[in-house]
Scaffold this active site. Structure first.
Site, PDB file in Angstrom:
ATOM      1  CG  ASP A  16       0.022  -7.510  18.035  1.00 19.10           C
ATOM      2  OD1 ASP A  16      -0.658  -8.408  18.557  1.00 19.10           O
ATOM      3  OD2 ASP A  16       1.174  -7.702  17.599  1.00 19.10           O
ATOM      4  N   GLY A  17      -1.460  -6.884  20.918  1.00 17.97           N
ATOM      5  CA  GLY A  17      -1.051  -6.838  22.324  1.00 17.97           C
ATOM      6  C   GLY A  17      -2.125  -7.230  23.328  1.00 17.97           C
ATOM      7  CG  HIS A  33      -9.017 -11.240  22.231  1.00 17.37           C
ATOM      8  ND1 HIS A  33      -7.938 -10.684  21.595  1.00 17.37           N
ATOM      9  CD2 HIS A  33      -8.764 -12.578  22.292  1.00 17.37           C
ATOM     10  CE1 HIS A  33      -7.065 -11.643  21.280  1.00 17.37           C
ATOM     11  NE2 HIS A  33      -7.543 -12.802  21.710  1.00 17.37           N
ATOM     12  CG  LEU A 127     -14.920   6.771  10.697  1.00 15.78           C
ATOM     13  CD1 LEU A 127     -13.569   7.275  10.207  1.00 15.78           C
ATOM     14  CD2 LEU A 127     -14.827   6.505  12.210  1.00 15.78           C
TER      15      LEU A 127
HETATM   16  C1  IPE Z   1      -1.832  -9.507  13.537  1.00 17.34           C
HETATM   17  O1  IPE Z   1      -1.461  -9.805  14.842  1.00 17.34           O
HETATM   18  C2  IPE Z   1      -3.298  -9.757  13.345  1.00 17.34           C
HETATM   19  C3  IPE Z   1      -4.190  -8.882  14.093  1.00 17.34           C
HETATM   20  C4  IPE Z   1      -3.865  -7.885  14.857  1.00 17.34           C
HETATM   21  C5  IPE Z   1      -5.584  -9.156  13.925  1.00 17.34           C
HETATM   22  P1  IPE Z   1      -0.813 -11.217  15.233  1.00 17.34           P
HETATM   23  O2  IPE Z   1      -0.513 -11.127  16.681  1.00 17.34           O
HETATM   24  O3  IPE Z   1      -1.674 -12.318  14.781  1.00 17.34           O
HETATM   25  O4  IPE Z   1       0.518 -11.215  14.350  1.00 17.34           O
HETATM   26  P2  IPE Z   1       1.924 -11.918  14.583  1.00 17.34           P
HETATM   27  O5  IPE Z   1       1.657 -13.393  14.702  1.00 17.34           O
HETATM   28  O6  IPE Z   1       2.509 -11.371  15.844  1.00 17.34           O
HETATM   29  O7  IPE Z   1       2.727 -11.542  13.385  1.00 17.34           O
HETATM   30  C1  IPE Z   2      -4.262  -8.907  18.779  1.00 22.07           C
HETATM   31  O1  IPE Z   2      -3.755  -9.263  20.012  1.00 22.07           O
HETATM   32  C2  IPE Z   2      -5.635  -9.475  18.533  1.00 22.07           C
HETATM   33  C3  IPE Z   2      -5.682 -10.552  17.539  1.00 22.07           C
HETATM   34  C4  IPE Z   2      -4.677 -10.993  16.830  1.00 22.07           C
HETATM   35  C5  IPE Z   2      -6.982 -11.204  17.332  1.00 22.07           C
HETATM   36  P1  IPE Z   2      -2.975 -10.623  20.241  1.00 22.07           P
HETATM   37  O2  IPE Z   2      -3.950 -11.642  20.662  1.00 22.07           O
HETATM   38  O3  IPE Z   2      -2.150 -10.957  19.062  1.00 22.07           O
HETATM   39  O4  IPE Z   2      -2.046 -10.227  21.466  1.00 22.07           O
HETATM   40  P2  IPE Z   2      -0.549 -10.696  21.741  1.00 22.07           P
HETATM   41  O5  IPE Z   2       0.258 -10.357  20.515  1.00 22.07           O
HETATM   42  O6  IPE Z   2      -0.606 -12.165  21.984  1.00 22.07           O
HETATM   43  O7  IPE Z   2      -0.127  -9.923  22.945  1.00 22.07           O
HETATM   44 MG    MG Z   3      -0.247 -10.498  18.533  1.00 17.04          MG
END
Ligand code: IPE
Ligand code: IPE
Ligand code: MG
Length: 240
Positions: A16-17, A33, A127
């Site tokens: 995430d992030g 991404h 792995l």
């Molecule tokens: C969870 O992240 C899904 C993935 C990392 C693929 P999201 O960014 O979609 O989740 P929420 O909306 O913050 O809970």
């Molecule tokens: C995780 O990063 C990737 C996916 C959910 C596909 P995010 O796209 O959720 O990044 P933030 O949370 O908006 O920073």
């Molecule tokens: Mg996110």
């Protein structure tokens, strides 16, 4: 490489992030991404080096279809590109790729890439890299319940025979051990519909670092944190 510290057999990561990373760098979300793919590369290598046997990465949740179309399309395209680009290196490293998630919704191209990467890497024995793609843990449990009910209805299974193993065996993770360590980057502390059943005794680690900044050092630190944990499984040990 043999290590003294306890190494988790299965590490699962909620990557995430990416969006926040992009914003911090004055870029578009999709560029976050793209930067995240580099972290995947690093972490796969590091996991194999440390002797982790299963690495599950949450790449796209079922709920993520609700994002702007352009972002979803960019993620699908990135998936296809990465599958083609990374395949030779994954084979070289002995990585077997398995995709979990529902196969509905995907374009023919994405479906073809899924088949291709699973087929090309099937001999990998160092792995197992599990990509959760169009994954929803609740949906996975619903599908398992339907499959079990069907077996009961057909007479193949008696209701009293249904136990925890029956449920586990009907999940998309059927052939894998439960995750020992679940990492979620970017400081968010929630599961977001990821491995709800499988996570019952996992250790959790929530570093602040955004996924595109997650590197070998961060992964090593996560393993260090894990090795300091005491897993009690509801029992009493000498320390407590
Ligand atoms: C969870 O992240 C899904 C993935 C990392 C693929 P999201 O960014 O979609 O989740 P929420 O909306 O913050 O809970
Ligand atoms: C995780 O990063 C990737 C996916 C959910 C596909 P995010 O796209 O959720 O990044 P933030 O949370 O908006 O920073
Ligand atoms: Mg996110």
């Amino acid at each position: 490489m043999s290590e003294q510290r306890a190494i988790p057999q299965h590490v699962a990561i909620i990557m995430d992030g990416n969006g926040r990373w992009a914003k911090q760098h004055g870029k578009e979300r999709y560029e976050g991404h793209i930067a995240g793919v580099e972290s995947v590369r690093r972490v796969v290598r590091a996991a194999a080096t440390h002797g982790v046997k299963y690495l599950t990465l949450y790449a796209f949740s079922t709920e993520n279809w609700g994002r702007p179309v352009a972002e979803v399309e960019a993620i699908m395209e990135l998936f296809c590109k990465s599958v083609v680009g990374e395949a030779p290196e994954l084979v070289k490293q002995g990585v077997k790729v398995k995709i979990i998630g529902e196969r509905s919704h995907f374009s023919a191209k994405v479906l073809e890439m899924i088949d291709q990467i699973e087929c090309t890497t099937k001999a990998g024995d160092k792995l197992t890299l599990v990509l959760a793609f169009n994954y929803s843990s609740r949906r996975e449990i619903v599908l398992a319940a339907q499959a079990i009910a069907e077996r009961v209805a057909s007479g193949a299974l008696r209701i009293e025979e249904i136990d925890e193993a029956t449920i586990s065996q009907h999940l998309m993770t059927a052939t894998m051990p439960d995750p020992d360590l679940i990492i979620r980057t970017s400081g968010e502390c929630r599961l977001s519909n990821f491995l709800l059943w499988q996570a019952s005794y996992a250790e959790f680690y929530f570093p602040e670092v955004l996924w595109p900044d997650f590197d070998e050092k961060e992964f090593d630190h996560a393993l260090e944190v894990y090795s300091q944990r005491e897993r009690r499984y509801g029992l009493v040990t000498e320390k407590n």
